[in-house]
Write a protein that holds these residues in place. Structure first.
Motif, PDB file in Angstrom:
ATOM      1  N   ALA A 119      -0.322   8.875  -6.099  1.00 23.43           N
ATOM      2  CA  ALA A 119      -0.158  10.309  -5.877  1.00 23.43           C
ATOM      3  C   ALA A 119       0.431  10.972  -7.120  1.00 23.43           C
ATOM      4  N   VAL A 120       1.445  10.364  -7.703  1.00 20.17           N
ATOM      5  CA  VAL A 120       2.052  10.916  -8.913  1.00 20.17           C
ATOM      6  C   VAL A 120       1.036  10.941 -10.056  1.00 20.17           C
ATOM      7  N   ALA A 121       0.298   9.845 -10.230  1.00 18.78           N
ATOM      8  CA  ALA A 121      -0.694   9.772 -11.298  1.00 18.78           C
ATOM      9  C   ALA A 121      -1.829  10.774 -11.079  1.00 18.78           C
ATOM     10  N   ALA A 122      -2.284  10.926  -9.847  1.00 13.75           N
ATOM     11  CA  ALA A 122      -3.387  11.845  -9.557  1.00 13.75           C
ATOM     12  C   ALA A 122      -2.984  13.291  -9.805  1.00 13.75           C
ATOM     13  N   VAL A 123      -1.782  13.652  -9.425  1.00 15.48           N
ATOM     14  CA  VAL A 123      -1.319  15.025  -9.628  1.00 15.48           C
ATOM     15  C   VAL A 123      -1.116  15.292 -11.115  1.00 15.48           C
ATOM     16  N   SER A 124      -0.500  14.345 -11.833  1.00 13.93           N
ATOM     17  CA  SER A 124      -0.238  14.573 -13.253  1.00 13.93           C
ATOM     18  C   SER A 124      -1.524  14.612 -14.067  1.00 13.93           C
ATOM     19  N   ALA A 125      -2.531  13.845 -13.653  1.00 16.48           N
ATOM     20  CA  ALA A 125      -3.795  13.807 -14.391  1.00 16.48           C
ATOM     21  C   ALA A 125      -4.836  14.772 -13.832  1.00 16.48           C
ATOM     22  N   ARG A 126      -4.561  15.382 -12.704  1.00 19.12           N
ATOM     23  CA  ARG A 126      -5.535  16.233 -11.995  1.00 19.12           C
ATOM     24  C   ARG A 126      -6.862  15.493 -11.835  1.00 19.12           C
ATOM     25  N   SER A 127      -6.776  14.254 -11.383  1.00 17.21           N
ATOM     26  CA  SER A 127      -7.941  13.389 -11.299  1.00 17.21           C
ATOM     27  C   SER A 127      -8.395  13.201  -9.853  1.00 17.21           C
ATOM     28  N   VAL A 128      -9.634  13.572  -9.597  1.00 18.21           N
ATOM     29  CA  VAL A 128     -10.225  13.365  -8.276  1.00 18.21           C
ATOM     30  C   VAL A 128     -10.385  11.873  -8.006  1.00 18.21           C
ATOM     31  N   ALA A 129     -10.718  11.110  -9.043  1.00 19.65           N
ATOM     32  CA  ALA A 129     -10.897   9.668  -8.874  1.00 19.65           C
ATOM     33  C   ALA A 129      -9.594   9.003  -8.446  1.00 19.65           C
ATOM     34  N   LEU A 130      -8.488   9.360  -9.103  1.00 27.58           N
ATOM     35  CA  LEU A 130      -7.199   8.790  -8.711  1.00 27.58           C
ATOM     36  C   LEU A 130      -6.797   9.254  -7.315  1.00 27.58           C
ATOM     37  N   ALA A 131      -7.093  10.504  -6.992  1.00 29.91           N
ATOM     38  CA  ALA A 131      -6.788  10.999  -5.647  1.00 29.91           C
ATOM     39  C   ALA A 131      -7.601  10.233  -4.607  1.00 29.91           C
ATOM     40  N   PRO A 148     -10.238  16.397 -16.128  1.00 32.17           N
ATOM     41  CA  PRO A 148      -8.931  15.780 -15.880  1.00 32.17           C
ATOM     42  C   PRO A 148      -8.145  15.607 -17.173  1.00 32.17           C
ATOM     43  N   ARG A 149      -6.828  15.585 -17.043  1.00 28.89           N
ATOM     44  CA  ARG A 149      -5.950  15.306 -18.175  1.00 28.89           C
ATOM     45  C   ARG A 149      -5.744  13.805 -18.268  1.00 28.89           C
ATOM     46  N   HIS A 150      -5.062  13.388 -19.314  1.00 24.91           N
ATOM     47  CA  HIS A 150      -4.736  11.970 -19.460  1.00 24.91           C
ATOM     48  C   HIS A 150      -3.767  11.562 -18.363  1.00 24.91           C
ATOM     49  N   SER A 151      -3.933  10.340 -17.873  1.00 23.01           N
ATOM     50  CA  SER A 151      -2.980   9.812 -16.919  1.00 23.01           C
ATOM     51  C   SER A 151      -1.743   9.343 -17.678  1.00 23.01           C
ATOM     52  N   ASN A 180       0.816  -1.213   0.000  1.00 21.77           N
ATOM     53  CA  ASN A 180       0.000   0.000   0.000  1.00 21.77           C
ATOM     54  C   ASN A 180       0.848   1.260   0.000  1.00 21.77           C
ATOM     55  N   VAL A 181       1.999   1.227   0.644  1.00 21.27           N
ATOM     56  CA  VAL A 181       2.888   2.393   0.629  1.00 21.27           C
ATOM     57  C   VAL A 181       3.387   2.641  -0.788  1.00 21.27           C
ATOM     58  N   VAL A 182       3.806   1.584  -1.486  1.00 20.30           N
ATOM     59  CA  VAL A 182       4.240   1.731  -2.874  1.00 20.30           C
ATOM     60  C   VAL A 182       3.076   2.225  -3.731  1.00 20.30           C
ATOM     61  N   GLY A 183       1.903   1.651  -3.526  1.00 26.22           N
ATOM     62  CA  GLY A 183       0.729   2.043  -4.300  1.00 26.22           C
ATOM     63  C   GLY A 183       0.345   3.488  -4.115  1.00 26.22           C
ATOM     64  N   ILE A 184       0.446   3.995  -2.903  1.00 26.64           N
ATOM     65  CA  ILE A 184       0.046   5.384  -2.671  1.00 26.64           C
ATOM     66  C   ILE A 184       1.009   6.359  -3.340  1.00 26.64           C
ATOM     67  N   VAL A 185       2.284   6.009  -3.415  1.00 27.23           N
ATOM     68  CA  VAL A 185       3.245   6.870  -4.103  1.00 27.23           C
ATOM     69  C   VAL A 185       2.915   6.925  -5.594  1.00 27.23           C
ATOM     70  N   VAL A 186       2.664   5.768  -6.199  1.00 25.62           N
ATOM     71  CA  VAL A 186       2.321   5.708  -7.622  1.00 25.62           C
ATOM     72  C   VAL A 186       1.019   6.467  -7.884  1.00 25.62           C
TER      73      VAL A 186
END
Length: 123
Positions: free
Chosen positions: A36-48, A108-111, A28-34
């Motif tokens: 977080a990066v994807a959510a910020v780059s895509a500006r996605s509420v769903a990923l966040a 949102p932008r593309h992930s 889960n720690v590894v998953g949250i880092v991945v």
């Protein structure tokens, strides 16, 4: 079964429980880092929200580790309340963010995997 066998089995099961929880915690720690990066780059509420779910699972894993260290009905009820409260907060966050995004016309932008697509049409 003798008391010694029961004690050995109990220790073995306890050790397995701790080992599985530590693996879950690491995953889960590894998953949250991945996420977080994807959510910020895509500006996605769903990923966040999915990342926050992983954060809650980290909290749940620590609660389970705390629960495995000792037993008791009071501890179990408290652990369930902590985990349930965390999921309640996640629901409130998703409700507020999705309302904010819907009203603000933010899209949102593309992930990261979407960047690799060259065409305008998806499969």
């Amino acid at each position: 079964m003798t008391n010694i066998q029961t004690d050995v089995n109990s220790r073995r099961l306890s050790w397995r429980g701790f080992a599985l929880e530590y693996v879950t915690l690491g995953w889960n720690v590894v998953g949250i880092v991945v996420l977080a990066v994807a959510a910020v780059s895509a500006r996605s509420v769903a990923l966040a929200g999915f990342g926050l779910d992983s954060l809650i699972e980290i909290g749940a894993s620590t609660v389970v580790l705390w629960e495995l260290s000792a037993t008791g009905e009071h501890r179990q009820r408290r652990a369930l309340r902590l985990i349930g409260g965390a999921f309640g907060l996640l629901a409130v966050y998703l409700l507020v963010q999705s309302t904010f995004v819907s009203c603000g016309r933010v899209s949102p932008r593309h992930s990261v995997p979407g960047i690799l697509w060259t065409g305008a049409t998806a499969w």
